[in-house]
Enzyme design. Structure first.
Site, PDB file in Angstrom:
ATOM      1  N   HIS A   1      79.495  53.012   2.961  1.00  0.00           N
ATOM      2  CA  HIS A   1      80.052  53.760   4.104  1.00  0.00           C
ATOM      3  C   HIS A   1      79.574  52.908   5.512  1.00  0.00           C
ATOM      4  CE1 HIS A   1      80.524  57.520   1.619  1.00  0.00           C
ATOM      5  NE2 HIS A   1      81.251  57.784   2.865  1.00  0.00           N
TER       6      HIS A   1
ATOM      7  N   TYR B   1      76.596  61.603  -1.906  1.00  0.00           N
ATOM      8  CA  TYR B   1      75.617  61.347  -3.259  1.00  0.00           C
ATOM      9  C   TYR B   1      74.274  61.104  -2.838  1.00  0.00           C
ATOM     10  CZ  TYR B   1      79.568  60.493  -6.540  1.00  0.00           C
ATOM     11  OH  TYR B   1      80.983  60.533  -7.251  1.00  0.00           O
ATOM     12  N   GLY B   2      74.015  60.628  -1.785  1.00  0.00           N
ATOM     13  CA  GLY B   2      72.734  60.061  -1.333  1.00  0.00           C
ATOM     14  C   GLY B   2      71.411  60.725  -1.360  1.00  0.00           C
TER      15      GLY B   2
ATOM     16  N   CYS C   1      80.078  52.304  -4.467  1.00  0.00           N
ATOM     17  CA  CYS C   1      79.159  53.126  -4.144  1.00  0.00           C
ATOM     18  C   CYS C   1      77.754  52.376  -4.663  1.00  0.00           C
ATOM     19  CB  CYS C   1      79.199  54.589  -4.766  1.00  0.00           C
ATOM     20  SG  CYS C   1      77.986  55.565  -4.700  1.00  0.00           S
ATOM     21  N   ASN C   2      76.779  52.179  -3.605  1.00  0.00           N
ATOM     22  CA  ASN C   2      75.561  51.818  -3.890  1.00  0.00           C
ATOM     23  C   ASN C   2      74.837  52.645  -4.599  1.00  0.00           C
ATOM     24  OD1 ASN C   2      75.123  48.768  -2.049  1.00  0.00           O
ATOM     25  ND2 ASN C   2      76.651  50.409  -1.104  1.00  0.00           N
ATOM     26  N   THR C   3      74.706  53.868  -4.330  1.00  0.00           N
ATOM     27  CA  THR C   3      74.133  54.891  -4.937  1.00  0.00           C
ATOM     28  C   THR C   3      73.985  55.118  -6.452  1.00  0.00           C
ATOM     29  OG1 THR C   3      74.258  56.106  -2.863  1.00  0.00           O
ATOM     30  CG2 THR C   3      73.192  57.232  -4.725  1.00  0.00           C
TER      31      THR C   3
ATOM     32  N   ASP D   1      83.959  56.106  -5.031  1.00  0.00           N
ATOM     33  CA  ASP D   1      82.871  56.412  -4.093  1.00  0.00           C
ATOM     34  C   ASP D   1      82.859  57.794  -3.911  1.00  0.00           C
ATOM     35  OD1 ASP D   1      80.872  55.781  -2.186  1.00  0.00           O
ATOM     36  OD2 ASP D   1      82.272  56.353  -0.599  1.00  0.00           O
ATOM     37  N   SER D   2      81.871  58.291  -3.235  1.00  0.00           N
ATOM     38  CA  SER D   2      81.730  59.793  -2.945  1.00  0.00           C
ATOM     39  C   SER D   2      82.720  60.268  -1.779  1.00  0.00           C
ATOM     40  CB  SER D   2      80.434  59.900  -2.506  1.00  0.00           C
ATOM     41  OG  SER D   2      80.016  59.332  -1.438  1.00  0.00           O
TER      42      SER D   2
ATOM     43  N   GLU E   1      81.929  60.699   7.555  1.00  0.00           N
ATOM     44  CA  GLU E   1      82.928  61.662   6.897  1.00  0.00           C
ATOM     45  C   GLU E   1      83.380  62.429   8.007  1.00  0.00           C
ATOM     46  OE1 GLU E   1      84.028  61.789   3.856  1.00  0.00           O
ATOM     47  OE2 GLU E   1      82.960  59.993   3.093  1.00  0.00           O
TER      48      GLU E   1
ATOM     49  N   CYS F   1      74.925  50.853   1.730  1.00  0.00           N
ATOM     50  CA  CYS F   1      75.727  51.911   1.529  1.00  0.00           C
ATOM     51  C   CYS F   1      77.392  51.549   1.743  1.00  0.00           C
ATOM     52  CB  CYS F   1      75.347  53.292   2.386  1.00  0.00           C
ATOM     53  SG  CYS F   1      76.564  54.663   2.179  1.00  0.00           S
TER      54      CYS F   1
HETATM   55  N1  DGL Z   1      78.906  55.091  -0.130  1.00  0.00           N
HETATM   56  C1  DGL Z   1      77.992  55.442  -1.203  1.00  0.00           C
HETATM   57  C2  DGL Z   1      76.847  54.512  -1.325  1.00  0.00           C
HETATM   58  O1  DGL Z   1      77.266  53.316  -1.114  1.00  0.00           O
HETATM   59  C3  DGL Z   1      77.601  56.912  -1.081  1.00  0.00           C
HETATM   60  C4  DGL Z   1      77.021  57.489   0.056  1.00  0.00           C
HETATM   61  C5  DGL Z   1      76.847  59.072  -0.106  1.00  0.00           C
HETATM   62  O2  DGL Z   1      77.782  59.745  -0.595  1.00  0.00           O
HETATM   63  O3  DGL Z   1      75.735  59.377   0.285  1.00  0.00           O
HETATM   64  O4  DGL Z   1      75.881  54.884  -1.436  1.00  0.00           O
END
Ligand code: DGL
Length: 267
Positions: free
Chosen positions: A181, A41-42, A72-74, A9-10, A147, A179
């Site tokens: 997170h 990442y998003g 990580c969904n992104t 993940d990020s 974060e 996401c």
């Molecule tokens: N936790 C990640 C996701 O599921 C990335 C979130 C991010 O870094 O913006 O998309």
């Protein structure tokens, strides 16, 4: 051979996925990579997410894994093809796993701006359940809050109330936390929603799906100290990441710094 799963993940978001998997397989050998140098990442462009995914999978391929969990969904929405085509190891994603367990007719999705723009959740849900109404909502302020560990109800409410408004207005019956997170905010989000709205954490669906893949008799089933068999890596500030693991997981692990730009199998 015992299983060894790679998660990435990020940042701390993948902890929600790691926890769901270890709830079922407490002794599982795991590798957790946090690309903290590039969180979030998003809000990044698709091309960049794809390039990062390429670097990440090349690194994970050197870790003697038997499975890769895209926590990580992104990445899942913009670069799953890169992950899948780069390796013969089985790969597991959150979006498909979540879509499979949907039973409600009106679904809200909270996700990063990039995931929402890709419409991956809508496509995956409609593929399985064409009659479903899906409304996706980007929540760009959530990841920075998480974060920074500013996750008390007051902080969350300030931004979440606006994000939830359109979903409440549309009378959704369930909301996918799209996401990794966001499950870390579940308690606050549930307080802001009508009590009949189910929050869906895709990591629980993913962890259950792993039952079909993992040998139930291997040693990963044996109860051990939580995270005893998990190795943690980050792309920046390993000490800071160890403190964040302490906050979210209640352990202070050794975190190793890695560079994803270098030839991945040279240590
Ligand atoms: N936790 C990640 C996701 O599921 C990335 C979130 C991010 O870094 O913006 O998309």
């Amino acid at each position: 051979m015992n299983n060894r799963l790679g998660f990435f993940d990020s940042g701390v978001g993948g902890f929600s996925v790691l926890k769901s998997v270890l709830d079922i397989y407490p002794g599982m050998s795991c590798v957790y990579l946090a690309d903290t140098a590039r969180v979030p990442y998003g809000t990044r462009e698709s091309e960049e997410i794809r390039q990062i995914a390429n670097e990440v999978i090349e690194w994970l391929k050197c870790q003697e894994l038997t499975g890769v969990v895209v926590a990580c969904n992104t990445t899942n929405s913009l670069a799953m093809d890169i992950i899948e085509n780069s390796t013969n190891i089985p790969t597991f994603g959150l979006i498909e796993s979540a879509a499979e367990i949907i039973i409600e007719k009106k679904i809200g999705v909270l996700a990063t701006a990039s995931t929402v723009a890709s419409k991956s959740y809508t496509k995956e849900i409609l593929k399985l359940w064409p009659e479903t109404f899906v409304l996706e909502q980007p929540c760009p302020a959530f990841v920075p809050l998480i974060e920074r560990e500013q996750v008390d109800f007051e902080h969350v409410e300030k931004v979440a109330a606006e994000y939830l408004k359109p979903l409440i207005k549309a009378n959704v019956d369930a909301i996918v936390l799209g996401c990794s997170h966001y499950p870390l905010l579940s308690n606050s989000l549930q307080k802001l929603l009508p009590s009949n709205v189910r929050l869906i954490d895709p990591s629980i669906a993913l962890a259950n799906k792993l039952r079909n893949f993992l040998n139930p008799l291997d040693s990963t089933n044996q109860i051990q100290e939580p995270f005893a068999n998990t190795r943690f890596y980050s792309t920046s500030d390993p000490r800071g990441f160890a403190l964040r693991a302490d906050y979210w997981l209640g352990i202070r692990p050794e975190v190793e710094l890695v560079s994803l730009h270098r030839n991945a199998c040279v240590f």
